[in-house]
Every structure is written in C-alpha cells, then in structure tokens.
Design an enzyme around this catalytic site. Sequence first.
Site, PDB file in Angstrom:
ATOM      1  N   LYS A   1       0.830  -1.206   0.000  1.00  0.00           N
ATOM      2  CA  LYS A   1       0.000   0.000   0.000  1.00  0.00           C
ATOM      3  C   LYS A   1       0.868   1.262   0.000  1.00  0.00           C
ATOM      4  O   LYS A   1       0.572   2.241  -0.682  1.00  0.00           O
ATOM      5  CB  LYS A   1      -0.945  -0.011   1.207  1.00  0.00           C
ATOM      6  CG  LYS A   1      -2.044  -1.068   1.063  1.00  0.00           C
ATOM      7  CD  LYS A   1      -2.828  -1.334   2.347  1.00  0.00           C
ATOM      8  CE  LYS A   1      -3.776  -2.523   2.112  1.00  0.00           C
ATOM      9  NZ  LYS A   1      -4.551  -2.909   3.301  1.00  0.00           N
TER      10      LYS A   1
ATOM     11  N   ASP B   1     -11.008   2.542   4.056  1.00  0.00           N
ATOM     12  CA  ASP B   1     -11.450   1.180   3.727  1.00  0.00           C
ATOM     13  C   ASP B   1     -12.953   1.094   3.451  1.00  0.00           C
ATOM     14  O   ASP B   1     -13.427   0.095   2.915  1.00  0.00           O
ATOM     15  CB  ASP B   1     -11.184   0.257   4.923  1.00  0.00           C
ATOM     16  CG  ASP B   1      -9.901  -0.533   4.788  1.00  0.00           C
ATOM     17  OD1 ASP B   1      -9.472  -0.780   3.647  1.00  0.00           O
ATOM     18  OD2 ASP B   1      -9.355  -0.928   5.830  1.00  0.00           O
TER      19      ASP B   1
ATOM     20  N   GLN C   1      -5.175  -2.225   9.657  1.00  0.00           N
ATOM     21  CA  GLN C   1      -5.026  -3.518   8.991  1.00  0.00           C
ATOM     22  C   GLN C   1      -5.683  -4.615   9.834  1.00  0.00           C
ATOM     23  O   GLN C   1      -5.411  -4.752  11.023  1.00  0.00           O
ATOM     24  CB  GLN C   1      -3.532  -3.808   8.767  1.00  0.00           C
ATOM     25  CG  GLN C   1      -3.239  -5.072   7.991  1.00  0.00           C
ATOM     26  CD  GLN C   1      -3.561  -4.972   6.493  1.00  0.00           C
ATOM     27  OE1 GLN C   1      -3.748  -3.881   5.955  1.00  0.00           O
ATOM     28  NE2 GLN C   1      -3.631  -6.104   5.824  1.00  0.00           N
TER      29      GLN C   1
HETATM   30  N1  GUE Z   1      -8.271  -2.952   7.008  1.00  0.00           N
HETATM   31  C1  GUE Z   1      -7.946  -3.822   6.054  1.00  0.00           C
HETATM   32  N2  GUE Z   1      -8.135  -3.494   4.762  1.00  0.00           N
HETATM   33  C2  GUE Z   1      -7.799  -4.377   3.768  1.00  0.00           C
HETATM   34  O1  GUE Z   1      -7.978  -4.085   2.570  1.00  0.00           O
HETATM   35  C3  GUE Z   1      -7.228  -5.631   4.138  1.00  0.00           C
HETATM   36  C4  GUE Z   1      -7.044  -5.910   5.504  1.00  0.00           C
HETATM   37  N3  GUE Z   1      -7.426  -4.991   6.429  1.00  0.00           N
HETATM   38  N4  GUE Z   1      -6.523  -7.076   5.898  1.00  0.00           N
HETATM   39  C5  GUE Z   1      -6.080  -8.078   4.953  1.00  0.00           C
HETATM   40  C6  GUE Z   1      -6.769  -7.977   3.624  1.00  0.00           C
HETATM   41  C7  GUE Z   1      -5.985  -8.606   2.487  1.00  0.00           C
HETATM   42  N5  GUE Z   1      -5.748  -7.538   1.541  1.00  0.00           N
HETATM   43  C8  GUE Z   1      -4.962  -7.644   0.389  1.00  0.00           C
HETATM   44  C9  GUE Z   1      -4.641  -6.556  -0.377  1.00  0.00           C
HETATM   45  C10 GUE Z   1      -3.815  -6.663  -1.473  1.00  0.00           C
HETATM   46  C11 GUE Z   1      -3.298  -7.877  -1.856  1.00  0.00           C
HETATM   47  C12 GUE Z   1      -2.381  -7.957  -3.014  1.00  0.00           C
HETATM   48  O2  GUE Z   1      -2.053  -6.959  -3.615  1.00  0.00           O
HETATM   49  N6  GUE Z   1      -1.923  -9.151  -3.395  1.00  0.00           N
HETATM   50  C13 GUE Z   1      -1.023  -9.353  -4.525  1.00  0.00           C
HETATM   51  C14 GUE Z   1       0.074 -10.331  -4.179  1.00  0.00           C
HETATM   52  C15 GUE Z   1       0.773 -10.111  -2.877  1.00  0.00           C
HETATM   53  C16 GUE Z   1       1.584 -11.329  -2.484  1.00  0.00           C
HETATM   54  O3  GUE Z   1       2.288 -11.882  -3.330  1.00  0.00           O
HETATM   55  O4  GUE Z   1       1.499 -11.724  -1.300  1.00  0.00           O
HETATM   56  C17 GUE Z   1      -1.793  -9.924  -5.693  1.00  0.00           C
HETATM   57  O5  GUE Z   1      -2.885 -10.464  -5.476  1.00  0.00           O
HETATM   58  O6  GUE Z   1      -1.281  -9.875  -6.798  1.00  0.00           O
HETATM   59  C18 GUE Z   1      -3.638  -8.986  -1.132  1.00  0.00           C
HETATM   60  C19 GUE Z   1      -4.464  -8.874  -0.020  1.00  0.00           C
HETATM   61  C20 GUE Z   1      -6.259  -6.381   2.045  1.00  0.00           C
HETATM   62  N7  GUE Z   1      -6.849  -6.577   3.224  1.00  0.00           N
END
Ligand code: GUE
Length: 284
Positions: free
Chosen positions: A53, A120, A97
């Site tokens: 982020k 969020d 988070q």
């Molecule tokens: N308050 C809060 N807001 C959230 O938005 C929130 C949270 N808590 N807790 C956890 C989850 C999970 N989440 C992700 C965001 C981006 C990827 C992301 O960009 N993933 C990459 C890969 C990253 C990797 O390789 O590990 C992709 O899918 O290509 C994944 C998971 C947001 N979350």
Amino acid sequence: MTAQILDGKATAAAIKSELTARVAALKEKGVTPGLGTVLVGDDPGSQKYVAGKHRDCAQVGIASIQRELPATATQEEIEAVVRELNEDPACTGYIVQLPLPKGIDENRILELMDPAKDADGLHPMNLGRLVLNEPAPLPCTPNGILTLLRRYGVEIKGAEVVVVGRGVTIGRPMPLLLTRRSENATVTQCHTGTRDLSAHLKRADIVIAAAGSPHLIRPEDVKPGAAVLDVGVSRNAEGKIVGDVHPDVAEVAGWISPNPGGVGPMTRALLLVNVVEAAERSVG
Ligand SMILES: Nc1nc(=O)c2c([nH]1)NC[C@@H]1CN(c3ccc(C(=O)N[C@@H](CCC(=O)O)C(=O)O)cc3)C=[N+]21
C-alpha cells in the site's frame, strides 16, 4: 476455449496513473493526501500487504504515515493511535489492517475512527450509508471487483451473480454494491451453510469466490462463459498463494481473474481512490 484474463495488475496500474494527475492537482491547491496505516503484530502477510500500500502511495504522490504496534499491544494503546490519526491533519485517510490480534475488540476500534478518514469504507457509519444508498467511501475489494468487471465489459445489469462468503470486507458488502439500481444485478449469497453450492454456481453468470477455501470452485460447477473472480487467499506449505478457484476453471469460464495479479492489486488501487476522493471533498 480459454478464459480471458481479468488483469488486475494492469488495470490497477492504469487507475494509479489516472490518480497521479488528480494528486498533482490537489497539491496545486495546497492539499497533499496522506494515507495512514495501523499495523498491529508481526504477521508476514499483513506486513507485505501494508508495504504494498505504501509503495502504491509513493507511485502516485500520496504521503505515507505508518504506525506499527507490537502483537502485545493493548486495546487502549491501539485506540490511542486511532485518536492520534483522527487528529492529524497530514493524515487525510487511514486504515487499520485487519485482523487485529486475538483479544482486541476490532469493531470498537473501527467505530472510533473518524468516518471522514475511513479509507477502507468499513466504518459502521459508512457501511450504513451504503445500505441507505447515501454517498460513502466504498469497501475497496468489492469496489475493485466491480471496477475490474466494468473495465473488461462484463455485463453486470441483469446478471445472476453468486457471491461465496460472508466476511465483513467482501462477502457482506459485495451484494450491496451489486444490487444498487446502477448495477442491477441479481445476487445469491452462498456460505458454509449453503446446502447445494454447486447448484447455485451452475446458474451464475458471475462468480465471486471469497470463501478462503482452496480450489473450492471447480470447472464442472461453472457455467460456460461465466466470469469468475478469485478473491480467496490461502497459502500452501511453501507459502504460495492458493485461491478459491481451481486452475482448470480457465477452460470453461469466459473471464477469470488470476490470483495473485487479479483482485489484490485492485483492492490497493481502490484504497488510493478513496484517499484521493476524501482529499478532493475536503477542498470542495
Ligand atoms: N483494514 C484492512 N483493509 C484491507 O484491505 C485488508 C485488511 N485490512 N486485511 C487483509 C486484507 C488482504 N488484503 C490484500 C490486499 C492486497 C493484496 C495484493 O495486492 N496481493 C497481490 C500479491 C501479494 C503477495 O504476493 O502476497 C496480488 O494479489 O497480486 C492482497 C491482499 C487487504 N486486506
């Protein structure tokens, strides 16, 4: 036939380049958007997401404000950081988070946030506004999914959509977005209590899989030509991401979102959209 890829990484990059110009315009007016993140504990997955982020923020010119607390932090200590960010004028939007460590009352923390700084879209006031059809920052993952479908021209109006999952960040808000008059989809929400998931999936034009159950969605359950969005994040023994959608679904589906590279980057892009929109509202 093999499915067209819903490329979240490329779409997120396009959104970020659009935002860069809007951030520059805000700075001309003397406003620098700043995203705050509150990270509690040392879960490697959470650390990686939060780092992503802030990398995105740097790309578009949004300032970063990072707050980290140890896994042993108390409810009061986390609440103190939330109050501090509520007051900090440099922080125009922030996220806490999730999940927070066991024993912490997550909902109390979310309620304490200034709803005007809720990047969020998960503050109870903003979720309530969504239910009431009032303008509000939209939950990032559902909004990212919708944006991805729109950009690839997947027909949403009148579509039969199956959402698998009922979590607070995706499963619960997703149907609220899809059933607005502007989207006009028909939604079936499935979950672990659903008697015959396969029967529902077979009728779906769009499947949104957010169950966190590896390879739950199998090719024999998908209607040919359907759009299938893989939102599940599980990890195998080697720590690699395993989604909710079996890879062979790509042989049957019309569109499929890869995982990683699909909904994850879109979630991050729509978070930045919320931060920029909040800052734009503040200048009128
Ligand atoms: N308050 C809060 N807001 C959230 O938005 C929130 C949270 N808590 N807790 C956890 C989850 C999970 N989440 C992700 C965001 C981006 C990827 C992301 O960009 N993933 C990459 C890969 C990253 C990797 O390789 O590990 C992709 O899918 O290509 C994944 C998971 C947001 N979350």
